[in-house]
Scaffold this motif. Sequence first.
Motif, PDB file in Angstrom:
ATOM      1  N   ASP A 112       0.980  -1.471  -0.181  1.00 13.84           N
ATOM      2  CA  ASP A 112       0.019   0.027   0.162  1.00 13.84           C
ATOM      3  C   ASP A 112       0.882   1.255   0.181  1.00 13.84           C
ATOM      4  O   ASP A 112       0.491   2.305  -0.658  1.00 13.84           O
ATOM      5  CB  ASP A 112      -1.008   0.022   1.086  1.00 13.84           C
ATOM      6  N   LYS A 113       1.886   1.231   0.668  1.00 11.05           N
ATOM      7  CA  LYS A 113       2.856   2.520   0.818  1.00 11.05           C
ATOM      8  C   LYS A 113       3.610   2.713  -0.751  1.00 11.05           C
ATOM      9  O   LYS A 113       3.682   4.040  -0.926  1.00 11.05           O
ATOM     10  CB  LYS A 113       3.942   2.144   1.963  1.00 11.05           C
ATOM     11  N   VAL A 114       3.919   1.553  -1.421  1.00 13.20           N
ATOM     12  CA  VAL A 114       4.730   1.736  -2.523  1.00 13.20           C
ATOM     13  C   VAL A 114       3.690   2.452  -3.593  1.00 13.20           C
ATOM     14  O   VAL A 114       3.953   3.081  -4.506  1.00 13.20           O
ATOM     15  CB  VAL A 114       5.494   0.730  -2.909  1.00 13.20           C
ATOM     16  N   GLY A 115       2.497   1.517  -3.374  1.00 12.81           N
ATOM     17  CA  GLY A 115       1.343   2.092  -4.250  1.00 12.81           C
ATOM     18  C   GLY A 115       0.891   3.436  -4.155  1.00 12.81           C
ATOM     19  O   GLY A 115       0.840   4.218  -5.382  1.00 12.81           O
ATOM     20  N   ARG A 116       0.925   4.167  -3.206  1.00 10.95           N
ATOM     21  CA  ARG A 116       0.465   5.520  -2.894  1.00 10.95           C
ATOM     22  C   ARG A 116       1.838   6.256  -3.330  1.00 10.95           C
ATOM     23  O   ARG A 116       1.529   7.239  -4.299  1.00 10.95           O
ATOM     24  CB  ARG A 116       0.733   5.756  -1.423  1.00 10.95           C
ATOM     25  N   VAL A 117       3.156   5.815  -3.491  1.00  8.56           N
ATOM     26  CA  VAL A 117       4.123   6.283  -3.790  1.00  8.56           C
ATOM     27  C   VAL A 117       3.669   6.591  -5.364  1.00  8.56           C
ATOM     28  O   VAL A 117       4.368   7.723  -6.402  1.00  8.56           O
ATOM     29  CB  VAL A 117       5.513   6.042  -3.737  1.00  8.56           C
ATOM     30  N   MET A 118       3.540   5.523  -5.991  1.00  8.89           N
ATOM     31  CA  MET A 118       3.245   5.615  -7.498  1.00  8.89           C
ATOM     32  C   MET A 118       1.798   6.166  -8.128  1.00  8.89           C
ATOM     33  O   MET A 118       1.633   6.169  -9.276  1.00  8.89           O
ATOM     34  CB  MET A 118       3.183   4.019  -7.978  1.00  8.89           C
ATOM     35  N   GLY A 119       0.943   6.510  -6.918  1.00  7.30           N
ATOM     36  CA  GLY A 119      -0.150   7.376  -7.262  1.00  7.30           C
ATOM     37  C   GLY A 119      -1.354   6.305  -7.596  1.00  7.30           C
ATOM     38  O   GLY A 119      -2.287   6.548  -8.636  1.00  7.30           O
ATOM     39  N   LEU A 120      -1.196   5.178  -7.066  1.00  3.36           N
ATOM     40  CA  LEU A 120      -2.207   3.952  -7.551  1.00  3.36           C
ATOM     41  C   LEU A 120      -3.280   4.185  -6.378  1.00  3.36           C
ATOM     42  O   LEU A 120      -3.131   4.638  -5.386  1.00  3.36           O
ATOM     43  CB  LEU A 120      -1.621   2.496  -7.407  1.00  3.36           C
ATOM     44  N   THR A 121      -4.327   3.397  -6.714  1.00  9.30           N
ATOM     45  CA  THR A 121      -5.706   3.671  -5.812  1.00  9.30           C
ATOM     46  C   THR A 121      -5.634   2.627  -4.674  1.00  9.30           C
ATOM     47  O   THR A 121      -5.134   1.494  -4.985  1.00  9.30           O
ATOM     48  CB  THR A 121      -6.907   3.396  -6.698  1.00  9.30           C
ATOM     49  N   TYR A 122      -5.817   3.029  -3.648  1.00 14.09           N
ATOM     50  CA  TYR A 122      -5.985   2.277  -2.291  1.00 14.09           C
ATOM     51  C   TYR A 122      -7.072   1.357  -2.450  1.00 14.09           C
ATOM     52  O   TYR A 122      -8.302   1.565  -2.885  1.00 14.09           O
ATOM     53  CB  TYR A 122      -5.777   3.151  -1.053  1.00 14.09           C
ATOM     54  N   PRO A 123      -6.904   0.181  -1.923  1.00 10.86           N
ATOM     55  CA  PRO A 123      -5.630  -0.647  -1.894  1.00 10.86           C
ATOM     56  C   PRO A 123      -4.880  -1.129  -3.056  1.00 10.86           C
ATOM     57  O   PRO A 123      -5.567  -1.431  -3.882  1.00 10.86           O
ATOM     58  CB  PRO A 123      -6.153  -1.924  -1.004  1.00 10.86           C
ATOM     59  N   ALA A 124      -3.642  -1.043  -3.186  1.00  6.68           N
ATOM     60  CA  ALA A 124      -2.773  -1.065  -4.149  1.00  6.68           C
ATOM     61  C   ALA A 124      -2.279  -2.571  -4.580  1.00  6.68           C
ATOM     62  O   ALA A 124      -1.789  -2.585  -5.769  1.00  6.68           O
ATOM     63  CB  ALA A 124      -1.520   0.028  -3.966  1.00  6.68           C
ATOM     64  N   GLY A 125      -2.564  -3.359  -3.707  1.00  6.42           N
ATOM     65  CA  GLY A 125      -1.956  -4.645  -3.904  1.00  6.42           C
ATOM     66  C   GLY A 125      -2.384  -5.461  -5.000  1.00  6.42           C
ATOM     67  O   GLY A 125      -1.581  -5.818  -5.833  1.00  6.42           O
TER      68      GLY A 125
END
Length: 338
Positions: free
Chosen positions: A169-182
């Motif tokens: 989730d944290k790296v997804g946030r850095v890439m601008g992906l929607t939560y939850p990013a998994g």
Amino acid sequence: MSNRYILAIESSCDETSVAVLKNKTELLTNIIASQVDSHKRFGGVVPEVASRHHVEVITTCINDALVEAGIVASDLSAVAVTYGPGLVGALLVGMAAAKAFAWANGLPLIPVNHMAGHLMAANQTAELTYPLMALLVSGGHTELVYVPKAGDYRIIGETRDDAVGEAYDKVGRVMGLTYPAGKEIDVLAHKGQDVYNFPRAMMKENHLDFSFSGLKSAFINLNHNAQQKGEKLALEDLCASFQASVLDVLISKTKRALSQYPVKQLVVAGGVAANQGLRERLATDITDVEVVIPPLRLCGDNAGMIALAADVEYEQGNFADLSLNAKPSLVFESMVLG
């Protein structure tokens, strides 16, 4: 012999869920009221928001579960509830509802460890054979658990910092992906290549613990440095490299655990067990034991898994009184075999 019905309540994070289990393995219903849309704008779960949503829907979920199961309160044998680990406010809502329902209907109360629920969800895929090993991977936990017998859970390895789902989730946030990013990272990873060579922490140590904070920092640093230089990184390759590092660590530690604790079954459970990349690596790299993964619908947080774990506690007579309190940092017993 009369039927045994257990009503289970799960509210440890951002899903309000109520299930009814009949006779050990038959899930009659598994109501899940998700809050994902409410938390997306924040990029993660906001505890106060989660608690308020639980209050709003918990009674409706209980009623819907009974109606869908085709039973009434007097048919029930017990009420089960998650009492930890999780967000304290969220846990307290589910526990208040469970205790009130149990008291009003003269039913015994079964306290359930949320992580035991994830593990026992595998019972819907195959009959569990003890002793067994479990790799529990979720947003809040990364644990290797040795289970010598039903209801006896012993941690033999755990994360020393971030849980694997938390790292996603944290790296997804850095890439601008929607939560939850998994899920999105998993899809993108299958389209990219492992070209960034991220670190694999604690691979050479003999212990069975995990660490993902170094991987997360390496990912964030690479991304920020590229932004400062005006360079564009391939999103698919970033995801592939991140996921390759995660899976190398998970598989390596699991294989080491299996070599130290001989078992015939490996249960892989928790939200990250839905990851397709992890499932593929398990199929190719873990071949000397039976790998048991819960059905996809039971990998995330749900009350069905709590009911399945509660049945074990019921058999062993592990009940609680109304003084039961939430334990947000509840853990299994740690164990090191000689």
